[in-house]
Write an enzyme that holds these catalytic residues in place. Structure first.
Site, PDB file in Angstrom:
ATOM      1  N   ARG A  66       0.562  -1.373   0.105  1.00  0.00           N
ATOM      2  CA  ARG A  66      -0.083  -0.391  -0.236  1.00  0.00           C
ATOM      3  C   ARG A  66       0.912   1.381  -0.245  1.00  0.00           C
ATOM      4  O   ARG A  66       0.491   2.309  -0.757  1.00  0.00           O
ATOM      5  CB  ARG A  66      -0.640  -0.287   0.916  1.00  0.00           C
ATOM      6  CG  ARG A  66      -1.606   1.091   1.216  1.00  0.00           C
ATOM      7  CD  ARG A  66      -2.607   1.041   2.288  1.00  0.00           C
ATOM      8  NE  ARG A  66      -3.752   2.105   2.732  1.00  0.00           N
ATOM      9  CZ  ARG A  66      -4.057   3.019   3.331  1.00  0.00           C
ATOM     10  NH1 ARG A  66      -2.893   2.574   4.522  1.00  0.00           N
ATOM     11  NH2 ARG A  66      -5.045   3.186   4.249  1.00  0.00           N
ATOM     12  N   HIS A  70       0.318   4.314  -3.168  1.00  0.00           N
ATOM     13  CA  HIS A  70       0.358   5.607  -1.922  1.00  0.00           C
ATOM     14  C   HIS A  70       0.827   6.689  -2.107  1.00  0.00           C
ATOM     15  O   HIS A  70       1.345   8.230  -2.055  1.00  0.00           O
ATOM     16  CB  HIS A  70      -0.510   5.332  -0.928  1.00  0.00           C
ATOM     17  CG  HIS A  70      -1.754   5.697  -0.046  1.00  0.00           C
ATOM     18  ND1 HIS A  70      -2.352   5.756   1.435  1.00  0.00           N
ATOM     19  CD2 HIS A  70      -2.504   4.644  -0.842  1.00  0.00           C
ATOM     20  CE1 HIS A  70      -3.293   5.317   0.911  1.00  0.00           C
ATOM     21  NE2 HIS A  70      -3.371   4.248   0.117  1.00  0.00           N
ATOM     22  N   ASN A  98      -3.756   8.569   4.780  1.00  0.00           N
ATOM     23  CA  ASN A  98      -2.721   8.009   5.387  1.00  0.00           C
ATOM     24  C   ASN A  98      -2.360   8.278   6.914  1.00  0.00           C
ATOM     25  O   ASN A  98      -1.749   8.014   7.141  1.00  0.00           O
ATOM     26  CB  ASN A  98      -1.179   8.747   4.889  1.00  0.00           C
ATOM     27  CG  ASN A  98      -0.396   8.644   3.497  1.00  0.00           C
ATOM     28  OD1 ASN A  98      -1.464   7.341   2.773  1.00  0.00           O
ATOM     29  ND2 ASN A  98      -0.149   9.243   2.195  1.00  0.00           N
ATOM     30  N   HIS A 197      -5.987  -6.394  -2.444  1.00  0.00           N
ATOM     31  CA  HIS A 197      -6.648  -5.718  -1.242  1.00  0.00           C
ATOM     32  C   HIS A 197      -7.833  -7.829  -0.641  1.00  0.00           C
ATOM     33  O   HIS A 197      -7.814  -7.358  -0.240  1.00  0.00           O
ATOM     34  CB  HIS A 197      -8.679  -5.265  -1.412  1.00  0.00           C
ATOM     35  CG  HIS A 197      -8.278  -3.910  -1.288  1.00  0.00           C
ATOM     36  ND1 HIS A 197      -8.976  -3.026  -1.538  1.00  0.00           N
ATOM     37  CD2 HIS A 197      -6.874  -2.984  -0.646  1.00  0.00           C
ATOM     38  CE1 HIS A 197      -8.570  -1.583  -1.253  1.00  0.00           C
ATOM     39  NE2 HIS A 197      -7.335  -1.707  -0.621  1.00  0.00           N
TER      40      HIS A 197
END
Length: 331
Positions: A66, A70, A98, A197
């Site tokens: 992740r 990001h 975040n 996911h």
């Protein structure tokens, strides 16, 4: 002739052979052999530290994956997410996507410390993150790919970019797709990368509206399986418990596989941004079905889309710097 056919086949799969470099959005070139001479142990160092971290805490694999995502969606894959606030820099760690959820920074710090001893001022934090994301995928049972390397580190961050560019759990399908298209990623990349996911957790605050007030009318989301919804309500009350954690894929939460997509077919996607892939768009629905029935195809496309995402506007050549400490720019 045989070699030619192999190259064409690999290109069709999006898996470039060793000799091919990878042209990026932004014009620079990245290639897997970038550190072969300057730091031959670079990939081994990343793999060892990540393996140790994931063995200690399986959730860390999803966190590192992740982190790369990001980072890349804000100013490109330049390790801007790792910068702490200082001087004129306002950290992206403070952004809505975040804050209280981005993690794995200490693992990156540890990799960097080992790397600086082995080959000082050589391997960028951005490349460390790209390798850690690949290794996290492999360690949890997912596909492997050759990571194109040669990124450099940003000398600034973008809090507004972090707040605006990263897809949110409650965004509409169209908003999410638009955010992907702005990064030159398409609907296939969106569905495949959402498959990450299959590992990791989400906080109650990320999906509460689906349980109690999906459309502002005080009613739950009717695309969410009702028995699954009632299970979720036990630990995600109407108020409080914001930080309570839930598996994104309750079937095999620490194994990288295609059960995430099978869950979507059963209306058991945890986040709104997961379930809309099946309910809101015909093309994405067909992709969800394809990956639910064919894990091998999902793995192939995931690897291809991760390479594509890792190519978003990296700093190359003389742009940026090689940070000595991933949390701050060089003095």
């Amino acid at each position: 002739m045989v070699h030619y056919i192999i190259v064409i086949t690999l290109l069709a799969l999006g898996l470039a052979p060793h000799c091919l470099s990878s042209k990026t959005v932004g014009g620079g070139y990245l290639y897997p052999q970038f550190y072969d001479h300057s730091c031959p142990k670079a990939q081994e160092i990343v793999r060892n530290v990540v393996a140790k971290a994931v063995a200690k805490e399986p959730r860390m694999a999803a966190s590192l994956l992740r982190l790369h995502f990001h980072d890349c969606f804000v100013k490109g894959c330049d390790a801007s997410i790792l910068l702490d606030s200082s001087g004129s820099i306002i950290s992206e760690k403070r952004s809505n996507p975040n804050r209280n959820s981005a993690r794995g920074f200490e693992v990156i710090d540890e990799i960097k410390a080992v790397m600086e001893k082995e080959c000082p001022h050589t391997v960028s934090c951005a490349d460390i993150m790209a390798l850690a994301a690949r290794d996290s995928t492999v360690l949890t049972g997912g596909p492997s790919w050759e990571v194109p390397l040669g990124r450099r580190d940003a000398r600034g961050a973008s809090l507004s970019g972090s707040n605006n560019n990263i897809p949110a759990p409650n965004n509409t399908f169209q908003t999410i797709l638009t955010k992907f298209k702005l990064q030159r990623l398409d609907i296939v990349d969106l569905v495949a990368l959402s498959g990450s996911h299959t590992i990791g957790n989400a906080r109650c605050t990320s999906f509460r509206q689906r349980l109690y007030n999906q459309s502002g009318n005080g009613q739950p989301d009717n695309t969410l399986d009702q028995s699954y919804a009632s299970q979720l309500r036990r630990n995600c009350p109407r108020s409080g418990g914001d930080q309570n954690l839930f598996f994104l894929d309750f079937v095999s939460p620490i194994k990288f596989d295609n059960s995430y997509f099978k869950n979507l077919l059963a209306n058991k996607g945890l986040l709104n941004s997961d379930q809309v892939l099946f309910t809101k768009n015909g093309e994405s629905r067909e992709l969800v079905k394809t990956y639910a029935y064919n894990q091998e195809l999902f793995f192939l496309q995931f690897a291809k889309s991760m390479i594509k995402m890792g190519n978003i506007s990296p700093l190359t050549g003389y742009k940026g710097e090689i940070r000595q400490n991933c949390r701050k720019i060089n003095a």
